[in-house]
Design an enzyme around this catalytic site. Structure first.
Site, mmCIF file in Angstrom:
data_model
loop_
_atom_site.group_PDB
_atom_site.id
_atom_site.type_symbol
_atom_site.label_atom_id
_atom_site.label_comp_id
_atom_site.label_asym_id
_atom_site.label_seq_id
_atom_site.Cartn_x
_atom_site.Cartn_y
_atom_site.Cartn_z
ATOM 1 N N PRO A 246 62.576 3.574 61.289
ATOM 2 C CG PRO A 246 60.715 3.401 59.874
ATOM 3 C CD PRO A 246 62.086 2.828 60.110
ATOM 4 C CB CYS A 247 61.759 3.630 66.455
ATOM 5 S SG CYS A 247 63.005 4.869 66.804
ATOM 6 C CG HIS A 248 60.206 8.708 63.340
ATOM 7 N ND1 HIS A 248 61.324 8.089 62.812
ATOM 8 C CD2 HIS A 248 59.491 9.159 62.273
ATOM 9 C CE1 HIS A 248 61.287 8.174 61.491
ATOM 10 N NE2 HIS A 248 60.180 8.814 61.136
#
Length: 282
Positions: A246-248
């Site tokens: 989950p780099c967001h």
């Protein structure tokens, strides 16, 4: 997922863009609905079906103030949080569902000529995806606004691999992560090409729970390398499996969401959608 979702997301993206641009004016439901060519009733229903909350509630999750509060909340840090581990809780840690195995140099040498890769296209709440897998796990997931371009980008990762357009069980299981009920989700195995530093950053990103946010400096601190914020940013940008890692959830320390490889609107949609999962409207 039904084909309708893709049309819905394009309208959702239009609405989010309009809301962001006109944030200070606090646009009314009628104004946003008109912008996406729907009646207020149909827009409200479509939006709530997609997000689980009303557009008005969703708007709160896109504010800098909301993001700042998440960053400040000690219960939301990587270091102090007591994480919920119940199977039905969508706030359960990503990393309980993910297992990263780094590729050996032999597996990706000579452009991955030893690799056999299955790939397919699927729909998600945030648009079309390409998802690819080796015999050991998911090796690539990206948003595919254009299928041929998306496949070309996959081939650039492993130019000499053998490719087969096949849907397999690993891909199907990974796509369950886009549902609100993770009870059908088995552990997702990821088989990733990355440096030891990149793999360490990606594993740390998995510790950020759904609906929470962190910063590049906090990630650097958590891997005991305070001076590595820029290197962390590069590793985050090199994430080969969109949404699964989950780099967001990484934003600026100011509370601004910042840029995202797949577009700032899609990032806002993801952050708001996940916040709605842990704060549903009754």
């Amino acid at each position: 997922m039904e084909t309708q979702n893709l049309t819905d997301y394009s309208r959702i993206a239009q609405a989010i863009d309009y809301i962001k641009i006109n944030f200070k004016k606090q646009p009314a439901l009628d104004d946003v609905a008109e912008k996406v060519h729907l009646s207020p009733f149909h827009f409200q229903r479509m939006f709530k079906d997609w997000a689980g909350v009303s557009p008005k509630k969703f708007l709160q999750y896109l504010s800098v103030e909301y993001a700042k509060n998440i960053l400040k909340d000690k219960q939301s840090t990587l270091f102090d949080a007591a994480f919920e581990t119940g199977l039905s809780g969508t706030s359960r840690l990503h990393d309980l569902f993910m297992n990263i195995e780094g590729m050996t140099p032999g597996e990706y040498k000579n452009g991955g000529e030893q690799l056999s890769i299955n790939y397919s296209f699927a729909e998600s709440p945030f648009g079309n995806l390409i998802v690819a897998s080796t015999a050991k796990g998911i090796c690539y997931m990206a948003f595919a606004d254009d299928e041929q371009t998306a496949f070309n980008h996959l081939q650039q990762q492993f130019p000499n691999a053998q490719y087969h357009q096949v849907v397999d069980m690993m891909q199907q299981n990974a796509l369950y992560i886009f549902t609100r009920d993770w009870s059908q989700l088995n552990q997702i195995k990821l088989h990733l090409k990355g440096t030891p530093f990149q793999l360490k950053v990606w594993e740390t990103l998995l510790k950020i729970p759904v609906g929470n946010l962190s910063t590049y400096s906090a990630i650097a601190q958590s891997i005991d390398n305070l001076g590595a914020s820029r290197a962390v940013g590069s590793a985050v940008g090199a994430n080969p499996v969109a949404f699964l890692i989950p780099c967001h959830r990484i934003i600026r320390s100011t509370g601004e969401f910042g840029q995202y490889h797949w577009g700032s609107t899609r990032k806002a949609a993801m952050i708001g959608w996940e916040a709605a999962q842990i704060n549903p409207e009754i």
